[in-house]
Scaffold this motif. Structure first.
Motif, mmCIF file in Angstrom:
data_model
loop_
_atom_site.group_PDB
_atom_site.id
_atom_site.type_symbol
_atom_site.label_atom_id
_atom_site.label_comp_id
_atom_site.label_asym_id
_atom_site.label_seq_id
_atom_site.Cartn_x
_atom_site.Cartn_y
_atom_site.Cartn_z
ATOM 1 N N ASP A 195 3.853 -28.373 32.151
ATOM 2 C CA ASP A 195 3.170 -28.658 33.416
ATOM 3 C C ASP A 195 3.133 -27.437 34.337
ATOM 4 O OD1 ASP A 195 1.663 -30.299 35.099
ATOM 5 O OD2 ASP A 195 3.431 -30.990 36.189
ATOM 6 N N VAL A 196 2.755 -26.306 33.749
ATOM 7 C CA VAL A 196 2.591 -25.055 34.492
ATOM 8 C C VAL A 196 1.284 -24.421 34.025
ATOM 9 C CG1 VAL A 196 5.076 -24.646 34.788
ATOM 10 C CG2 VAL A 196 3.903 -23.713 32.785
ATOM 11 N N THR A 197 0.901 -23.327 34.654
ATOM 12 C CA THR A 197 -0.310 -22.620 34.233
ATOM 13 C C THR A 197 0.036 -21.566 33.180
ATOM 14 O OG1 THR A 197 -0.104 -20.884 35.906
ATOM 15 C CG2 THR A 197 -1.325 -22.896 36.539
ATOM 16 N N THR A 198 -0.971 -21.171 32.429
ATOM 17 C CA THR A 198 -0.756 -20.080 31.484
ATOM 18 C C THR A 198 -0.425 -18.790 32.243
ATOM 19 O OG1 THR A 198 -3.132 -19.673 31.395
ATOM 20 C CG2 THR A 198 -2.189 -21.041 29.645
ATOM 21 N N ASP A 199 -1.019 -18.609 33.409
ATOM 22 C CA ASP A 199 -0.694 -17.430 34.227
ATOM 23 C C ASP A 199 0.790 -17.404 34.570
ATOM 24 O OD1 ASP A 199 -3.178 -16.258 34.225
ATOM 25 O OD2 ASP A 199 -3.730 -16.930 36.230
#
Length: 84
Positions: A74-78
């Motif tokens: 539940d995070v961004t790839t960035d």
């Protein structure tokens, strides 16, 4: 005709330093969610040894696996890549 070459100093903020964030952030997010390496590997459809290599910085996940990891944690790839 003389040619001039410009040299760039390495600031520690290049591509390699960004990629070094990935193993640390994978381990950090997995532990924060109390997940095992085997569970994460199963979600990705890979072996536990392959996932362990991601956390150990020995190999990089494909773009497809990176997106799956971001969704799982539940995070961004960035974020995973150290760009945030």
């Amino acid at each position: 005709m003389a040619s001039s070459t410009k040299t760039r100093k390495k600031s520690g903020k290049g591509v390699n330093s960004k990629l070094q964030a990935l193993p640390m952030r994978l381990r950090e997010r997995r532990r924060a969610q109390d997940l095992t390496q085997q569970f994460v590997a199963d979600q990705l459809g890979i072996t536990q040894a392959s996932y362990q290599a991601y956390e150990g910085g020995k190999t990089m996940p494909t773009a497809e696996k990176l997106v799956l990891l971001a969704d799982l944690f539940d995070v961004t790839t960035d974020y995973l890549l150290g760009r945030q």
